[in-house]
Design a protein around this motif. Sequence first.
Motif, PDB file in Angstrom:
ATOM      1  N   PRO A   1      11.396  -3.750 -10.112  1.00 17.95           N
ATOM      2  CA  PRO A   1      11.972  -3.221  -9.095  1.00 17.95           C
ATOM      3  C   PRO A   1      11.070  -2.320  -8.180  1.00 17.95           C
ATOM      4  CG  PRO A   1      12.956  -2.747 -11.381  1.00 17.95           C
ATOM      5  CD  PRO A   1      11.707  -3.545 -11.567  1.00 17.95           C
ATOM      6  N   HIS A   2      10.085  -1.891  -8.340  1.00 19.74           N
ATOM      7  CA  HIS A   2       9.317  -0.970  -7.842  1.00 19.74           C
ATOM      8  C   HIS A   2       7.807  -1.808  -7.490  1.00 19.74           C
ATOM      9  CE1 HIS A   2      12.488   1.427  -8.217  1.00 19.74           C
ATOM     10  NE2 HIS A   2      12.203   2.083  -9.313  1.00 19.74           N
ATOM     11  N   ASP A   3       7.605  -2.928  -8.103  1.00 16.43           N
ATOM     12  CA  ASP A   3       6.257  -3.460  -8.256  1.00 16.43           C
ATOM     13  C   ASP A   3       5.774  -3.875  -6.696  1.00 16.43           C
ATOM     14  OD1 ASP A   3       6.472  -3.403 -10.916  1.00 16.43           O
ATOM     15  OD2 ASP A   3       6.709  -5.412 -11.201  1.00 16.43           O
ATOM     16  N   PHE A   4       4.298  -3.705  -6.722  1.00 19.39           N
ATOM     17  CA  PHE A   4       3.383  -4.112  -5.516  1.00 19.39           C
ATOM     18  C   PHE A   4       2.681  -5.219  -6.171  1.00 19.39           C
ATOM     19  CE2 PHE A   4       1.868  -2.986  -1.269  1.00 19.39           C
ATOM     20  CZ  PHE A   4       1.216  -3.922  -0.836  1.00 19.39           C
ATOM     21  N   VAL A   5       2.857  -6.405  -5.562  1.00 23.49           N
ATOM     22  CA  VAL A   5       2.272  -7.672  -6.309  1.00 23.49           C
ATOM     23  C   VAL A   5       1.485  -8.204  -5.064  1.00 23.49           C
ATOM     24  CG1 VAL A   5       2.579 -10.032  -7.383  1.00 23.49           C
ATOM     25  CG2 VAL A   5       4.195  -8.000  -7.891  1.00 23.49           C
ATOM     26  N   CYS A   6       0.140  -8.527  -5.196  1.00 22.70           N
ATOM     27  CA  CYS A   6      -0.708  -9.381  -4.498  1.00 22.70           C
ATOM     28  C   CYS A   6      -1.100 -10.768  -5.257  1.00 22.70           C
ATOM     29  CB  CYS A   6      -1.961  -8.498  -4.384  1.00 22.70           C
ATOM     30  SG  CYS A   6      -1.850  -7.381  -3.199  1.00 22.70           S
ATOM     31  N   LEU A   7      -0.688 -11.732  -4.377  1.00 25.18           N
ATOM     32  CA  LEU A   7      -0.968 -13.030  -4.739  1.00 25.18           C
ATOM     33  C   LEU A   7      -2.525 -13.268  -4.103  1.00 25.18           C
ATOM     34  CD1 LEU A   7       2.200 -14.936  -3.469  1.00 25.18           C
ATOM     35  CD2 LEU A   7       1.579 -14.117  -5.838  1.00 25.18           C
ATOM     36  N   LEU A   8      -3.452 -13.566  -4.809  1.00 21.59           N
ATOM     37  CA  LEU A   8      -4.932 -13.460  -4.407  1.00 21.59           C
ATOM     38  C   LEU A   8      -5.399 -14.789  -4.832  1.00 21.59           C
ATOM     39  CD1 LEU A   8      -7.721 -11.809  -3.786  1.00 21.59           C
ATOM     40  CD2 LEU A   8      -7.637 -11.404  -6.145  1.00 21.59           C
ATOM     41  N   GLY A   9      -6.140 -15.290  -4.051  1.00 22.83           N
ATOM     42  CA  GLY A   9      -6.696 -16.733  -4.166  1.00 22.83           C
ATOM     43  C   GLY A   9      -7.409 -17.040  -3.109  1.00 22.83           C
TER      44      GLY A   9
ATOM     45  N   LYS B   1       9.784   2.741  -2.572  1.00 22.36           N
ATOM     46  CA  LYS B   1       9.853   2.106  -3.849  1.00 22.36           C
ATOM     47  C   LYS B   1      10.639   0.570  -3.644  1.00 22.36           C
ATOM     48  CE  LYS B   1      10.165   6.342  -6.694  1.00 22.36           C
ATOM     49  NZ  LYS B   1      10.919   7.232  -7.415  1.00 22.36           N
ATOM     50  N   ILE B   2      10.264  -0.085  -2.725  1.00 24.60           N
ATOM     51  CA  ILE B   2      10.701  -1.254  -2.372  1.00 24.60           C
ATOM     52  C   ILE B   2       9.810  -2.419  -2.825  1.00 24.60           C
ATOM     53  CG2 ILE B   2      11.532  -3.207  -0.502  1.00 24.60           C
ATOM     54  CD1 ILE B   2      11.902  -0.633   1.403  1.00 24.60           C
ATOM     55  N   PRO B   3      10.035  -3.455  -3.905  1.00 32.08           N
ATOM     56  CA  PRO B   3       9.341  -4.350  -4.324  1.00 32.08           C
ATOM     57  C   PRO B   3       8.747  -5.068  -3.299  1.00 32.08           C
ATOM     58  CG  PRO B   3      11.868  -4.809  -4.794  1.00 32.08           C
ATOM     59  CD  PRO B   3      11.817  -3.439  -4.239  1.00 32.08           C
ATOM     60  N   THR B   4       7.370  -5.493  -3.371  1.00 32.14           N
ATOM     61  CA  THR B   4       6.570  -5.954  -2.285  1.00 32.14           C
ATOM     62  C   THR B   4       5.589  -6.859  -2.829  1.00 32.14           C
ATOM     63  OG1 THR B   4       6.585  -3.716  -1.120  1.00 32.14           O
ATOM     64  CG2 THR B   4       5.043  -5.331  -0.502  1.00 32.14           C
TER      65      THR B   4
ATOM     66  N   MET C   1      -7.072  -2.635  -4.817  1.00 34.18           N
ATOM     67  CA  MET C   1      -6.583  -1.336  -4.465  1.00 34.18           C
ATOM     68  C   MET C   1      -5.096  -1.152  -4.323  1.00 34.18           C
ATOM     69  SD  MET C   1      -7.566   0.527  -0.502  1.00 34.18           S
ATOM     70  CE  MET C   1      -9.226   0.475  -0.962  1.00 34.18           C
ATOM     71  N   LEU C   2      -4.426  -2.049  -3.873  1.00 33.50           N
ATOM     72  CA  LEU C   2      -3.022  -2.139  -3.553  1.00 33.50           C
ATOM     73  C   LEU C   2      -2.156  -2.437  -4.723  1.00 33.50           C
ATOM     74  CD1 LEU C   2      -2.849  -3.723   0.021  1.00 33.50           C
ATOM     75  CD2 LEU C   2      -2.484  -1.335  -0.558  1.00 33.50           C
ATOM     76  N   ALA C   3      -2.366  -3.281  -5.408  1.00 27.66           N
ATOM     77  CA  ALA C   3      -1.486  -3.995  -6.329  1.00 27.66           C
ATOM     78  C   ALA C   3      -1.122  -3.462  -7.637  1.00 27.66           C
ATOM     79  CB  ALA C   3      -1.980  -5.477  -6.724  1.00 27.66           C
ATOM     80  N   ASP C   4       0.023  -3.373  -8.106  1.00 27.28           N
ATOM     81  CA  ASP C   4       0.527  -3.094  -9.503  1.00 27.28           C
ATOM     82  C   ASP C   4      -0.071  -4.310 -10.422  1.00 27.28           C
ATOM     83  OD1 ASP C   4       1.800  -0.411  -8.942  1.00 27.28           O
ATOM     84  OD2 ASP C   4       3.257  -1.617  -8.033  1.00 27.28           O
ATOM     85  N   THR C   5       0.414  -5.577  -9.867  1.00 29.72           N
ATOM     86  CA  THR C   5       0.274  -6.824 -10.383  1.00 29.72           C
ATOM     87  C   THR C   5      -0.663  -7.593  -9.602  1.00 29.72           C
ATOM     88  OG1 THR C   5       1.996  -6.497 -11.932  1.00 29.72           O
ATOM     89  CG2 THR C   5       1.195  -8.690 -11.597  1.00 29.72           C
ATOM     90  N   VAL C   6      -1.813  -8.101  -9.922  1.00 27.08           N
ATOM     91  CA  VAL C   6      -2.717  -9.264  -9.174  1.00 27.08           C
ATOM     92  C   VAL C   6      -2.139 -10.492  -9.880  1.00 27.08           C
ATOM     93  CG1 VAL C   6      -4.893  -9.931  -8.613  1.00 27.08           C
ATOM     94  CG2 VAL C   6      -4.206  -7.582  -8.684  1.00 27.08           C
TER      95      VAL C   6
END
Length: 336
Positions: free
Chosen positions: A27-35, A183-186, A198-203
Amino acid sequence: MSLELSHIDKSFGDFPALKDINLTVGPHDFVCLLGPSGCGKTTLLRIIAGLLQADAGQLTLDGQDLGQIPPRTRNFGIVFQSYSLFPNMTVYDNIAYGLRIRKEPAQQIRARVDELLQLIRIPTMAERFPWQLSGGQQQRVALARALAVNPRLILLDEPLSALDARVRNEMRHEIREVQRRLKIPTIMVTHDQEEALMLADTVVCMNNGMIEQAGSPQTLYRAPKTRFVADFIGLSNLLPADWLQAHTPGILDQLPAPAHAQDALLCIRPEHIQLSADAAGPATIQNITFLGNLCRMTLRWGERELLVEQHASTNYQEGDRVRLAISPGQGCWVTA
């Protein structure tokens, strides 16, 4: 609000762009798609946005099948790499655009735009046009426009890549602060490992259309599972078990046994190698690079090169011979 991706596949002709992607965004995650370029991260973002159709699999948001919802009614805020601001509209009109499309009352539009101008810290620039703004200011306006409609999900496609290093660093903090406050999922696409850490809760580290590993920044840095993740996120020394046993007898006794002994490599981060001066030591310092608060050294040990990072106050010189030890509790096994 939870986004679920289950067994997503996507091909372009004979090229498999995505293969069996499974991911949960809380619900409040900041997820980075890295590659790296071509790994499938932008394709995945576009499928989530509804701009591409997956060949197989399912996307749900709060249990609702997104495949049954047209992109325009998903209520997602999207910021592209180029910002895509309307050049003939003022900052105010760019931010208000989505609200006007929804036919919101003028008074509510004014209040919302004023609120967002304060949030992105350009309250006096409402009447300027995009060409009168810096790159960082344009990025702020693009973010505010995406936020104006109170989106259920924010999607960011490499939004900082066109900015110089100083402004990019400022905007990282801005984006993270805004996301935490609202608190918007991103979900953000990036090829910049520092940005993701630096940014992500989940990479989510991607390679060749697949997820190599997903987890917290700390987990992917401290405990990568594969050689690709260890190489792509941070610097690492990757040493085969047989080489370690031959050159540092007894060192394997200090470490847990590798899960797959045949192709296992020990991943040791440069800061986790300890040096001690020894004229008869097995390794020689070949190069020292000063990086401000630390020194990065390249060591030659037999046929191998190792990277070591030490505090800048180190007194070692190029050509010094040294012994090495691994910091207690550090090092992990990865698959080759």
